[in-house]
Design a protein around this motif. Structure first.
Motif, mmCIF file in Angstrom:
data_model
loop_
_atom_site.group_PDB
_atom_site.id
_atom_site.type_symbol
_atom_site.label_atom_id
_atom_site.label_comp_id
_atom_site.label_asym_id
_atom_site.label_seq_id
_atom_site.Cartn_x
_atom_site.Cartn_y
_atom_site.Cartn_z
ATOM 1 N N CYS A 31 0.834 -1.217 0.000
ATOM 2 C CA CYS A 31 0.000 0.000 0.000
ATOM 3 C C CYS A 31 0.861 1.257 0.000
ATOM 4 O O CYS A 31 2.066 1.211 0.230
ATOM 5 N N THR A 32 0.196 2.357 -0.256
ATOM 6 C CA THR A 32 0.813 3.671 -0.069
ATOM 7 C C THR A 32 0.117 4.348 1.101
ATOM 8 O O THR A 32 -1.109 4.274 1.214
ATOM 9 N N THR A 33 0.904 4.972 1.965
ATOM 10 C CA THR A 33 0.341 5.815 3.011
ATOM 11 C C THR A 33 0.785 7.241 2.712
ATOM 12 O O THR A 33 1.963 7.483 2.440
ATOM 13 N N TRP B 240 7.369 14.859 -0.236
ATOM 14 C CA TRP B 240 8.461 13.966 0.145
ATOM 15 C C TRP B 240 7.985 12.549 -0.122
ATOM 16 O O TRP B 240 6.921 12.142 0.365
ATOM 17 N N LEU B 241 8.741 11.829 -0.926
ATOM 18 C CA LEU B 241 8.353 10.463 -1.281
ATOM 19 C C LEU B 241 9.412 9.485 -0.767
ATOM 20 O O LEU B 241 10.601 9.638 -1.101
ATOM 21 N N ASN B 242 8.997 8.555 0.051
ATOM 22 C CA ASN B 242 9.916 7.572 0.647
ATOM 23 C C ASN B 242 11.136 8.244 1.269
ATOM 24 O O ASN B 242 12.278 7.807 1.088
ATOM 25 N N ALA C 67 3.579 -1.026 -9.752
ATOM 26 C CA ALA C 67 2.486 -0.063 -9.867
ATOM 27 C C ALA C 67 2.468 0.921 -8.715
ATOM 28 O O ALA C 67 1.420 1.256 -8.193
ATOM 29 N N SER C 68 3.667 1.353 -8.266
ATOM 30 C CA SER C 68 3.699 2.274 -7.134
ATOM 31 C C SER C 68 2.983 3.562 -7.501
ATOM 32 O O SER C 68 2.361 4.201 -6.665
ATOM 33 N N SER C 69 3.044 3.931 -8.795
ATOM 34 C CA SER C 69 2.400 5.186 -9.158
ATOM 35 C C SER C 69 0.884 5.051 -9.081
ATOM 36 O O SER C 69 0.193 6.022 -8.800
ATOM 37 N N TYR D 130 4.713 7.293 1.671
ATOM 38 C CA TYR D 130 5.558 6.091 1.711
ATOM 39 C C TYR D 130 4.867 4.960 0.988
ATOM 40 O O TYR D 130 3.672 4.736 1.183
ATOM 41 N N ASN D 131 5.605 4.243 0.165
ATOM 42 C CA ASN D 131 5.106 2.991 -0.400
ATOM 43 C C ASN D 131 5.691 1.878 0.473
ATOM 44 O O ASN D 131 6.901 1.863 0.682
ATOM 45 N N ASN D 132 4.859 0.972 0.981
ATOM 46 C CA ASN D 132 5.394 -0.031 1.918
ATOM 47 C C ASN D 132 6.029 -1.219 1.209
ATOM 48 O O ASN D 132 6.421 -2.178 1.836
#
Ligand code: ADE
Length: 433
Positions: free
Chosen positions: A49-51, A66-68, A127-129, A117-119
């Protein structure tokens, strides 16, 4: 707005999704309008998931993200399109505790901070985007009090990343390509929720690839420009397949679901190969996984084991293109078949000696328990599967050719996380915690 310093925040969690009828090819590159409908299954956000936390404050001087853990620019056209669409739909909000009132007009001048954050390992490019853009749009829509339903929000997320529109729902989701030039009818709708077919088990083998990367955007563009097959696929094949797939999902008809998914995946790869320059998303390892599973299905499908034929043929394979790595997605109809599949995969593709099991098989660990695997010794002790023993040739193992496995299942759509401790933003400073 109140005079004192204040920061308002919202935190949300959004799943990723994986297509079973694929989106490949755009009819409008800016609005991200596809040439065919697509259908996906949403993956359980407990595993992938993404939070994202978003904040607004009169002290913010510009939009920042801010990404990761790293600051990244929001100046790209796709992010800007989403921000513009959301701002234009923002409504008044009031936070009585903080004594803050924001009017629709105020939103035009206010700036936002986004911390996400992508976990799942970013390198997997899974498919993080999709999860990321869906989470950005969903959390900002909550912060800005955008009073639109998920389908309308999906049309905004679509402008950030096409497949992101499908992450606005759990379960099985259809992205309707739409006909309008402005894209207003190119939206996602939920076909069934995640409880409808909750015995599906999804195993993703993330396969190391030394191949040159082709981004989806440029790959799709090249396909639409050069492939003769893609028009036939979009106009003749997919429309019929979408109807059949909806029926298979509604009836939980796994053999039909498996047949359609595999056929669509194979055609997607055929279209890639029909592109100039050709796009190769599968590598030797993905081909190997497919042929092992095919062999297993065939072996179990012999008349002696007719009783288990329907069980075993319920393993399905599709290959998914990801950025740097290639993932083979395997969906099994039940936990028993999934555990047997995992045993086979771990037998042929054991981890490097210095890898620990918990980072080699991530997600739903209960499938590992069902497979009777507690540590590395259990993997070493796995005996060759019966379908291989029959051939009288020693089974070749490919240590390290799979980066890791993810075990998961269909999951829910986006949720707001109300527990303050889960926020990624410091409520005093509006900066990442
Ligand atoms: N692109 C990839 N991951 C993302 C995320 N979590 N948020 C926004 N954009 C992304």
């Amino acid at each position: 707005m109140a005079a004192e310093k204040w920061v308002l925040t919202v935190t949300a969690q959004t799943p990723t999704n994986i297509a079973v009828i694929k989106y490949w090819g755009k009819r409008d590159e800016d609005l991200i309008l596809p040439i065919n409908d697509s259908i996906s299954v949403t993956l359980d956000p407990d595993h992938l998931c993404t939070t994202t936390s978003v904040a607004v404050s009169p002290d913010f001087t510009h939009d920042r993200m801010w990404l990761n853990g790293k600051e990244v620019s929001l100046s790209g056209g796709r992010y800007q399109n989403c921000l513009r669409e959301l701002r234009s739909r923002a409504s008044d909000i009031e936070d009585e505790k903080k004594g803050v009132k924001i009017t629709k007009k105020d939103w035009e001048k206010l700036h936002v901070h986004v911390v996400s954050y992508n976990n799942f390992p970013t390198a997997a490019g899974l498919a993080s985007s999709a999860a990321g853009l869906a989470c950005l749009v969903f959390s900002l829509a909550k912060l800005m009090n955008v009073k639109e339903d998920h389908s309308r929000l999906s049309a905004i997320a679509r402008q950030g990343s096409g497949s992101a529109c499908r992450s606005l729902y759990g379960g099985f989701v259809k992205w309707i390509m739409g006909k309008e030039e402005n894209g207003s009818d190119s939206i996602a709708v939920q076909l069934t929720d995640e409880k409808h077919w909750d015995d599906l088990v999804i195993i993703i083998a993330v396969v190391s690839s030394k191949q040159k990367e082709t981004s989806s955007t440029s790959g799709m563009h090249d396909t639409v420009e050069t492939s003769m097959l893609v028009e036939h696929r979009a106009k003749e094949v997919v429309p019929k397949r979408i109807i059949q797939m909806e029926e298979a999902i509604k009836n939980r008809d796994f053999p039909a679901f498996a047949r359609l998914t595999c056929a669509d995946s194979n055609q997607f790869h055929a279209v890639c190969l029909d592109t100039l320059p050709p796009i190769f998303y599968m590598n030797d390892t993905s081909h190997r996984i497919i042929s092992y599973v095919e062999k297993w299905n065939r072996f179990e499908g012999t008349p002696q084991v007719l009783s288990s034929f329907s069980l075993k043929c319920e393993i399905l394979i599709l290959c998914r293109a990801v950025n740097k790595l290639v993932a083979v997605l395997l969906i099994s109809h039940n936990r028993k078949a999934a555990a047997q599949l995992l045993q086979r995969l771990l037998f042929f593709f054991p981890p490097q000696s210095d890898t620990d099991l918990s980072s080699y098989v991530i997600g739903d660990k209960t499938i590992l328990q069902d497979a009777g695997i507690q540590d590395m010794k259990d993997i070493e002790a796995l005996s060759p599967p019966p379908e291989i023993k029959e051939t009288n040739t020693p089974a070749q193992k490919y240590k390290g050719d799979v980066s890791y496995f993810i075990c998961t299942r269909p999951g829910r759509g986006p949720v707001v996380l109300t527990d303050e401790s889960l926020s990624l933003i410091n409520p005093e400073t509006g900066l990442p915690k």
